[in-house]
Write a protein that holds these residues in place. Structure first.
Motif, PDB file in Angstrom:
ATOM      1  N   GLY A   1     -58.662 -32.510 -63.131  1.00  0.00           N
ATOM      2  CA  GLY A   1     -57.439 -33.125 -63.611  1.00  0.00           C
ATOM      3  C   GLY A   1     -57.347 -33.299 -65.105  1.00  0.00           C
ATOM      4  O   GLY A   1     -56.522 -34.065 -65.600  1.00  0.00           O
ATOM      5  N   GLU A   2     -58.192 -32.569 -65.861  1.00  0.00           N
ATOM      6  CA  GLU A   2     -58.208 -32.712 -67.318  1.00  0.00           C
ATOM      7  C   GLU A   2     -57.109 -31.904 -68.006  1.00  0.00           C
ATOM      8  O   GLU A   2     -56.893 -32.046 -69.200  1.00  0.00           O
ATOM      9  CB  GLU A   2     -59.570 -32.283 -67.869  1.00  0.00           C
ATOM     10  CG  GLU A   2     -60.741 -33.122 -67.396  1.00  0.00           C
ATOM     11  CD  GLU A   2     -60.690 -34.533 -67.957  1.00  0.00           C
ATOM     12  OE1 GLU A   2     -60.121 -34.711 -69.048  1.00  0.00           O
ATOM     13  OE2 GLU A   2     -61.203 -35.449 -67.299  1.00  0.00           O
ATOM     14  N   GLY A   3     -56.440 -31.019 -67.277  1.00  0.00           N
ATOM     15  CA  GLY A   3     -55.402 -30.201 -67.879  1.00  0.00           C
ATOM     16  C   GLY A   3     -55.133 -28.971 -67.037  1.00  0.00           C
ATOM     17  O   GLY A   3     -55.587 -28.859 -65.887  1.00  0.00           O
ATOM     18  N   VAL A   4     -54.385 -28.044 -67.604  1.00  0.00           N
ATOM     19  CA  VAL A   4     -54.054 -26.785 -66.937  1.00  0.00           C
ATOM     20  C   VAL A   4     -54.508 -25.646 -67.835  1.00  0.00           C
ATOM     21  O   VAL A   4     -54.862 -25.855 -68.998  1.00  0.00           O
ATOM     22  CB  VAL A   4     -52.542 -26.682 -66.657  1.00  0.00           C
ATOM     23  CG1 VAL A   4     -52.077 -27.843 -65.783  1.00  0.00           C
ATOM     24  CG2 VAL A   4     -51.749 -26.653 -67.971  1.00  0.00           C
ATOM     25  N   ALA A   5     -54.488 -24.417 -67.306  1.00  0.00           N
ATOM     26  CA  ALA A   5     -54.918 -23.267 -68.097  1.00  0.00           C
ATOM     27  C   ALA A   5     -54.156 -22.027 -67.670  1.00  0.00           C
ATOM     28  O   ALA A   5     -53.960 -21.788 -66.470  1.00  0.00           O
ATOM     29  CB  ALA A   5     -56.421 -23.035 -67.936  1.00  0.00           C
ATOM     30  N   ALA A   6     -53.719 -21.240 -68.645  1.00  0.00           N
ATOM     31  CA  ALA A   6     -53.083 -19.957 -68.369  1.00  0.00           C
ATOM     32  C   ALA A   6     -54.164 -18.921 -68.119  1.00  0.00           C
ATOM     33  O   ALA A   6     -55.087 -18.769 -68.924  1.00  0.00           O
ATOM     34  CB  ALA A   6     -52.203 -19.538 -69.546  1.00  0.00           C
ATOM     35  N   VAL A   7     -54.063 -18.192 -67.003  1.00  0.00           N
ATOM     36  CA  VAL A   7     -55.092 -17.230 -66.607  1.00  0.00           C
ATOM     37  C   VAL A   7     -54.426 -15.967 -66.078  1.00  0.00           C
ATOM     38  O   VAL A   7     -53.227 -15.933 -65.810  1.00  0.00           O
ATOM     39  CB  VAL A   7     -56.029 -17.822 -65.528  1.00  0.00           C
ATOM     40  CG1 VAL A   7     -56.727 -19.075 -66.032  1.00  0.00           C
ATOM     41  CG2 VAL A   7     -55.245 -18.133 -64.244  1.00  0.00           C
ATOM     42  N   GLY A   8     -55.224 -14.924 -65.920  1.00  0.00           N
ATOM     43  CA  GLY A   8     -54.738 -13.711 -65.296  1.00  0.00           C
ATOM     44  C   GLY A   8     -54.727 -13.846 -63.778  1.00  0.00           C
ATOM     45  O   GLY A   8     -55.460 -14.666 -63.197  1.00  0.00           O
TER      46      GLY A   8
ATOM     47  N   THR B   1     -65.614 -20.616 -65.868  1.00  0.00           N
ATOM     48  CA  THR B   1     -65.924 -21.526 -64.769  1.00  0.00           C
ATOM     49  C   THR B   1     -65.818 -22.978 -65.214  1.00  0.00           C
ATOM     50  O   THR B   1     -65.305 -23.833 -64.474  1.00  0.00           O
ATOM     51  CB  THR B   1     -67.338 -21.249 -64.232  1.00  0.00           C
ATOM     52  OG1 THR B   1     -67.416 -19.891 -63.769  1.00  0.00           O
ATOM     53  CG2 THR B   1     -67.691 -22.182 -63.093  1.00  0.00           C
ATOM     54  N   GLU B   2     -66.278 -23.265 -66.432  1.00  0.00           N
ATOM     55  CA  GLU B   2     -66.157 -24.618 -66.957  1.00  0.00           C
ATOM     56  C   GLU B   2     -64.687 -25.006 -67.104  1.00  0.00           C
ATOM     57  O   GLU B   2     -64.297 -26.145 -66.804  1.00  0.00           O
ATOM     58  CB  GLU B   2     -66.863 -24.730 -68.301  1.00  0.00           C
ATOM     59  CG  GLU B   2     -66.801 -26.107 -68.934  1.00  0.00           C
ATOM     60  CD  GLU B   2     -67.490 -26.159 -70.282  1.00  0.00           C
ATOM     61  OE1 GLU B   2     -67.099 -27.020 -71.105  1.00  0.00           O
ATOM     62  OE2 GLU B   2     -68.409 -25.342 -70.525  1.00  0.00           O
ATOM     63  N   MET B   3     -63.863 -24.075 -67.543  1.00  0.00           N
ATOM     64  CA  MET B   3     -62.447 -24.355 -67.694  1.00  0.00           C
ATOM     65  C   MET B   3     -61.818 -24.714 -66.351  1.00  0.00           C
ATOM     66  O   MET B   3     -61.067 -25.689 -66.232  1.00  0.00           O
ATOM     67  CB  MET B   3     -61.736 -23.154 -68.297  1.00  0.00           C
ATOM     68  CG  MET B   3     -60.240 -23.345 -68.490  1.00  0.00           C
ATOM     69  SD  MET B   3     -59.426 -21.846 -69.076  1.00  0.00           S
ATOM     70  CE  MET B   3     -59.540 -20.828 -67.602  1.00  0.00           C
ATOM     71  N   LEU B   4     -62.139 -23.943 -65.294  1.00  0.00           N
ATOM     72  CA  LEU B   4     -61.574 -24.224 -63.984  1.00  0.00           C
ATOM     73  C   LEU B   4     -62.096 -25.543 -63.427  1.00  0.00           C
ATOM     74  O   LEU B   4     -61.379 -26.244 -62.704  1.00  0.00           O
ATOM     75  CB  LEU B   4     -61.896 -23.076 -63.023  1.00  0.00           C
ATOM     76  CG  LEU B   4     -61.223 -21.737 -63.346  1.00  0.00           C
ATOM     77  CD1 LEU B   4     -61.613 -20.693 -62.316  1.00  0.00           C
ATOM     78  CD2 LEU B   4     -59.709 -21.875 -63.416  1.00  0.00           C
TER      79      LEU B   4
ATOM     80  N   GLU C   1     -57.763 -17.638 -75.976  1.00  0.00           N
ATOM     81  CA  GLU C   1     -57.631 -16.259 -75.529  1.00  0.00           C
ATOM     82  C   GLU C   1     -56.880 -16.153 -74.205  1.00  0.00           C
ATOM     83  O   GLU C   1     -56.472 -15.068 -73.818  1.00  0.00           O
ATOM     84  CB  GLU C   1     -59.008 -15.601 -75.403  1.00  0.00           C
ATOM     85  CG  GLU C   1     -59.933 -16.252 -74.392  1.00  0.00           C
ATOM     86  CD  GLU C   1     -60.725 -17.406 -74.975  1.00  0.00           C
ATOM     87  OE1 GLU C   1     -60.427 -17.787 -76.123  1.00  0.00           O
ATOM     88  OE2 GLU C   1     -61.610 -17.901 -74.284  1.00  0.00           O
ATOM     89  N   THR C   2     -56.691 -17.268 -73.478  1.00  0.00           N
ATOM     90  CA  THR C   2     -55.984 -17.197 -72.210  1.00  0.00           C
ATOM     91  C   THR C   2     -54.508 -17.520 -72.351  1.00  0.00           C
ATOM     92  O   THR C   2     -53.775 -17.472 -71.373  1.00  0.00           O
ATOM     93  CB  THR C   2     -56.610 -18.165 -71.184  1.00  0.00           C
ATOM     94  OG1 THR C   2     -56.397 -19.506 -71.623  1.00  0.00           O
ATOM     95  CG2 THR C   2     -58.077 -17.897 -71.008  1.00  0.00           C
ATOM     96  N   LEU C   3     -54.054 -17.888 -73.545  1.00  0.00           N
ATOM     97  CA  LEU C   3     -52.657 -18.254 -73.741  1.00  0.00           C
ATOM     98  C   LEU C   3     -51.829 -17.054 -74.178  1.00  0.00           C
ATOM     99  O   LEU C   3     -52.343 -16.128 -74.810  1.00  0.00           O
ATOM    100  CB  LEU C   3     -52.544 -19.346 -74.807  1.00  0.00           C
ATOM    101  CG  LEU C   3     -53.134 -20.707 -74.418  1.00  0.00           C
ATOM    102  CD1 LEU C   3     -53.031 -21.657 -75.597  1.00  0.00           C
ATOM    103  CD2 LEU C   3     -52.407 -21.287 -73.225  1.00  0.00           C
TER     104      LEU C   3
ATOM    105  N   LEU D   1     -50.679 -19.950 -63.946  1.00  0.00           N
ATOM    106  CA  LEU D   1     -51.114 -21.241 -64.456  1.00  0.00           C
ATOM    107  C   LEU D   1     -52.040 -21.874 -63.429  1.00  0.00           C
ATOM    108  O   LEU D   1     -51.651 -22.090 -62.281  1.00  0.00           O
ATOM    109  CB  LEU D   1     -49.916 -22.155 -64.719  1.00  0.00           C
ATOM    110  CG  LEU D   1     -50.228 -23.448 -65.470  1.00  0.00           C
ATOM    111  CD1 LEU D   1     -50.695 -23.134 -66.895  1.00  0.00           C
ATOM    112  CD2 LEU D   1     -49.021 -24.373 -65.504  1.00  0.00           C
ATOM    113  N   ALA D   2     -53.270 -22.152 -63.855  1.00  0.00           N
ATOM    114  CA  ALA D   2     -54.230 -22.847 -63.000  1.00  0.00           C
ATOM    115  C   ALA D   2     -53.991 -24.342 -63.141  1.00  0.00           C
ATOM    116  O   ALA D   2     -54.040 -24.892 -64.252  1.00  0.00           O
ATOM    117  CB  ALA D   2     -55.651 -22.494 -63.416  1.00  0.00           C
ATOM    118  N   VAL D   3     -53.716 -25.003 -62.014  1.00  0.00           N
ATOM    119  CA  VAL D   3     -53.405 -26.433 -62.029  1.00  0.00           C
ATOM    120  C   VAL D   3     -54.249 -27.136 -60.970  1.00  0.00           C
ATOM    121  O   VAL D   3     -54.698 -26.507 -60.006  1.00  0.00           O
ATOM    122  CB  VAL D   3     -51.902 -26.686 -61.762  1.00  0.00           C
ATOM    123  CG1 VAL D   3     -51.037 -25.947 -62.770  1.00  0.00           C
ATOM    124  CG2 VAL D   3     -51.528 -26.259 -60.347  1.00  0.00           C
TER     125      VAL D   3
END
Length: 303
Positions: A238-245, A229-232, A198-200, A169-171
């Motif tokens: 601080g706009e949210g988190v993302a599931a990544v490899g 890159t935009e997601m990170l 696609e990352t979930l 989880l990228a935080v």
């Protein structure tokens, strides 16, 4: 008896459900596609598609015809491709796409192995963003792609999984999660999750219903992002988190983003994908080379 061009027009329209995209794929005019479908419907005696000003959808008869003819057409196309390849040998060129730097590094090794086995076949490598992979395959821009699995699309073949990696989880670095050793899927109910489906994990990617955690808690969606890159960047802001490899920690290290391992999420899987109708000898040989590279050399026999 169906003519080949009629069947191609019908099957393509059944997949695209859009006359313009169908015409583009077949390199025909929209009017020609419309005329072909209308002629086919007159011959059968019932509509194959329901058309409105906003959408095109298969009729019940059209759906039955598609489900019964698609597998047979795929087998015919594959047999023809095999015959052509048998006559030509493994020559010509193979266009391969990859999604992301980790996939690119793996692809370099696969390409080297393939070229060593088939020196007369030229391999052309292109980088694609994930949303581009499927259009490039369907549009004939590439023959095969190395990307994240699964890709559940009609007419798309998924090769064996080549690599599995842990999901993280990228935080934002200042977020309380950044100080934890691990996170769980249930934690996703406490933070907005950026909209990169696609990352979930698969269990959270059902677009037909609100996304929920395994325990049924709703997951709030954050902003959308077009690129990794935009997601990170959004995560760092601080706009949210993302599931990544897990590869993101190596290839996308950032001072404003921290990667925390999941304890209960399935791994991210990577493999090759290609069109069923494009399963040429070159594509199959490249898939074999990829699997051999991923599995590594066989262990030496015991003395």
């Amino acid at each position: 008896m169906l003519e080949r061009y009629e069947l191609e027009a019908f099957l393509t329209l059944a997949e695209e459900l859009h006359f313009g995209r169908t015409a583009e794929r077949l390199r025909l005019s929209t009017a020609r596609v419309s005329q072909t479908i209308a002629k086919l419907e007159r011959r059968i005696g019932v509509p194959l598609f329901h058309r409105t000003s906003r959408r095109v959808e298969l009729s019940p008869v059209g759906r039955q015809l598609y489900e019964e003819t698609r597998p047979a057409w795929d087998r015919i196309s594959e047999a023809f491709a095999r015959a052509v390849d048998a006559g030509r040998g493994l020559t010509g060129s193979l266009r391969v796409a990859f999604d992301g730097p980790a996939a690119g590094q793996l692809l370099v090794g696969v390409t080297q192995a393939f070229r060593a086995r088939h020196p007369d076949c030229d391999v052309q490598i292109r980088e694609a963003r994930l949303p581009e992979v499927l259009p490039w395959l369907r549009g004939g821009e590439v023959d095969i792609a190395l990307t994240c699995h699964p890709m559940r699309e009609d007419g798309i073949v998924m090769g064996p999984v080549l690599v599995r990696e842990a999901r993280m989880l990228a935080v934002p670095t200042g977020h309380p999660f950044a100080h934890r050793a691990t996170v769980s899927l249930e934690d996703l109910a406490r933070v907005p999750v950026l909209q990169l489906p696609e990352t979930l994990p698969d269990s959270l990617r059902d677009d037909r219903a609100p996304r929920r955690t395994p325990a049924g808690r709703p997951i709030a969606l954050g902003p959308s992002a077009m690129t990794f890159t935009e997601m990170l960047t959004l995560v760092g802001a601080g706009e949210g988190v993302a599931a990544v490899g897990a590869h993101a920690r190596r290839y996308f290290a950032r001072p404003d983003v921290t990667y925390v391992p999941f304890v209960d999420a399935p791994p991210v899987e990577w493999g090759l994908v290609w069109l069923a109708e494009g399963a040429t000898a070159r594509v199959r040989a490249f898939g074999k080379a990829a699997l051999d590279v991923a599995q590594g050399p066989a262990p030496a026999p015991s003395p």
